[in-house]
Design a protein around this motif. Structure first.
Motif, mmCIF file in Angstrom:
data_model
loop_
_atom_site.group_PDB
_atom_site.id
_atom_site.type_symbol
_atom_site.label_atom_id
_atom_site.label_comp_id
_atom_site.label_asym_id
_atom_site.label_seq_id
_atom_site.Cartn_x
_atom_site.Cartn_y
_atom_site.Cartn_z
ATOM 1 N N ALA A 150 0.873 -1.090 -0.035
ATOM 2 C CA ALA A 150 -0.024 0.135 0.053
ATOM 3 C C ALA A 150 0.830 1.150 0.033
ATOM 4 O O ALA A 150 2.178 1.066 0.351
ATOM 5 C CB ALA A 150 -0.778 -0.182 1.236
ATOM 6 N N PRO A 151 0.356 2.518 -0.258
ATOM 7 C CA PRO A 151 1.212 3.529 -0.134
ATOM 8 C C PRO A 151 1.654 3.970 1.261
ATOM 9 O O PRO A 151 1.177 3.515 2.275
ATOM 10 C CB PRO A 151 0.007 4.837 -0.565
ATOM 11 C CG PRO A 151 -1.147 3.934 -1.332
ATOM 12 C CD PRO A 151 -1.175 2.679 -0.793
ATOM 13 N N GLN A 152 3.162 4.483 1.228
ATOM 14 C CA GLN A 152 3.598 4.615 2.366
ATOM 15 C C GLN A 152 2.697 5.432 3.361
ATOM 16 O O GLN A 152 1.918 6.541 3.082
ATOM 17 C CB GLN A 152 5.121 5.641 2.269
ATOM 18 C CG GLN A 152 5.883 5.763 3.422
ATOM 19 C CD GLN A 152 6.957 6.649 2.954
ATOM 20 O OE1 GLN A 152 7.281 6.980 1.926
ATOM 21 N NE2 GLN A 152 7.972 6.591 3.945
ATOM 22 N N GLY A 153 2.822 5.051 4.606
ATOM 23 C CA GLY A 153 2.049 5.699 5.801
ATOM 24 C C GLY A 153 0.793 5.039 5.992
ATOM 25 O O GLY A 153 -0.018 5.612 6.836
ATOM 26 N N PHE A 154 0.138 3.880 5.334
ATOM 27 C CA PHE A 154 -0.794 3.083 5.920
ATOM 28 C C PHE A 154 -0.306 1.893 6.052
ATOM 29 O O PHE A 154 0.597 1.120 5.700
ATOM 30 C CB PHE A 154 -1.464 3.084 4.388
ATOM 31 C CG PHE A 154 -2.186 4.064 3.935
ATOM 32 C CD1 PHE A 154 -3.549 4.312 4.427
ATOM 33 C CD2 PHE A 154 -1.596 4.876 2.857
ATOM 34 C CE1 PHE A 154 -4.398 5.371 3.622
ATOM 35 C CE2 PHE A 154 -2.327 6.082 2.405
ATOM 36 C CZ PHE A 154 -3.595 6.244 2.858
ATOM 37 N N THR A 155 -1.108 1.351 7.136
ATOM 38 C CA THR A 155 -1.208 0.070 7.836
ATOM 39 C C THR A 155 -2.180 -0.583 7.637
ATOM 40 O O THR A 155 -3.229 -0.005 7.722
ATOM 41 C CB THR A 155 -0.322 -0.030 9.120
ATOM 42 O OG1 THR A 155 -0.084 -1.345 9.443
ATOM 43 C CG2 THR A 155 -1.319 0.593 10.132
ATOM 44 N N TRP A 180 -8.036 -0.490 7.791
ATOM 45 C CA TRP A 180 -6.892 0.498 7.401
ATOM 46 C C TRP A 180 -6.731 1.633 8.320
ATOM 47 O O TRP A 180 -7.490 2.202 8.650
ATOM 48 C CB TRP A 180 -6.890 1.140 6.030
ATOM 49 C CG TRP A 180 -7.035 0.119 4.798
ATOM 50 C CD1 TRP A 180 -7.929 -0.574 4.141
ATOM 51 C CD2 TRP A 180 -5.671 -0.320 4.308
ATOM 52 N NE1 TRP A 180 -7.540 -1.658 3.334
ATOM 53 C CE2 TRP A 180 -6.218 -1.308 3.167
ATOM 54 C CE3 TRP A 180 -4.329 -0.128 4.492
ATOM 55 C CZ2 TRP A 180 -5.135 -1.969 2.445
ATOM 56 C CZ3 TRP A 180 -3.292 -0.906 3.540
ATOM 57 C CH2 TRP A 180 -3.867 -1.524 2.881
ATOM 58 N N GLN A 181 -5.440 2.120 8.740
ATOM 59 C CA GLN A 181 -5.057 2.936 9.557
ATOM 60 C C GLN A 181 -3.811 3.660 9.003
ATOM 61 O O GLN A 181 -3.175 3.455 8.210
ATOM 62 C CB GLN A 181 -4.956 2.517 10.889
ATOM 63 C CG GLN A 181 -6.177 2.269 11.657
ATOM 64 C CD GLN A 181 -5.997 2.300 13.307
ATOM 65 O OE1 GLN A 181 -4.887 2.627 13.886
ATOM 66 N NE2 GLN A 181 -7.103 1.891 13.842
#
Length: 216
Positions: A97-102, A212-213
């Protein structure tokens, strides 16, 4: 004709084990779902998923991914081998996923077909964990004969217990599933009981719903 009425097992909570310090994520805002993500199979092992019989794909709305099996069948009785009563599959899934997502697995929906003679039973069970972290407890859904219908079982994580992938690190998600069929009091010399987690037309898939967070 295969009927599309699903027989559902009771919804059972995933028993997620907390992982101290593994992930720092903010409270989920309304726009926490990423604009895109990809998912792929890293490894596939088990008697229920021979090479080339399992595939994964992201959902169009980026809130889930699906796993489709084409040869996941456990059976006992006429025509069954001595080890066919139990089939299992372990897959390692990599979500990018894009950077900054978990993300964490918020719930999972399992589907298939069951033909169980009177007195026979079957069960589906699963657990999940991120590579390098502790396994979650196994959740089991039983089914009982007589039954000749589609089945569905759902696992849902309680609020606050979802385990997230570590922010800033690549950790594959391991998903272990198993199907078991027991002849019970049925006559295996005269009947065949089976349980599948597959579909010839691809319409019956396992769905893993993601929470998602944003990483802080």
């Amino acid at each position: 004709m295969v009927r599309r009425r699903f027989v559902m097992a009771g919804v059972t909570a995933l028993l997620a084990l907390p992982v101290a310090g593994a992930t720092t994520a903010s409270a989920q805002p309304a726009d926490a779902t990423p604009p895109w993500f990809t998912v792929g199979l890293v490894t596939v092992n088990g008697s229920g998923c021979p090479a080339g019989t399992a595939s994964v794909a992201p959902a169009p709305d980026n809130t889930a991914f699906t796993v489709t099996y084409s040869n996941y069948l456990a059976q006992v009785g006429v025509g069954a081998g001595p080890t066919d009563f139990r089939k299992n599959c372990q897959i390692m899934v990599r979500v990018n996923a894009p950077q900054g997502f978990t993300y964490g697995v918020a719930s999972a929906d399992y589907r298939g077909y069951a033909h169980l003679a009177r007195g026979a039973s079957g069960r589906e069970q699963a657990n999940y964990y991120f590579q390098g972290q502790s396994q979650t407890s196994t959740v089991t859904h039983p089914f009982y004969g007589p039954m000749d219908d589609n089945w569905q079982a759902s696992d849902t994580a309680p609020i606050g217990s979802i385990v997230y992938a570590p922010c800033g690190a690549t950790r594959d998600l391991a998903v272990n599933t198993q199907l078991n069929v027991s002849a019970g009091t049925s006559n295996p010399a005269a009947t065949t009981s089976f349980m599948t987690m597959d579909s010839t037309d691809g319409s019956l898939t396992t769905v893993y719903h993601l929470d998602w967070q944003r990483c802080t």
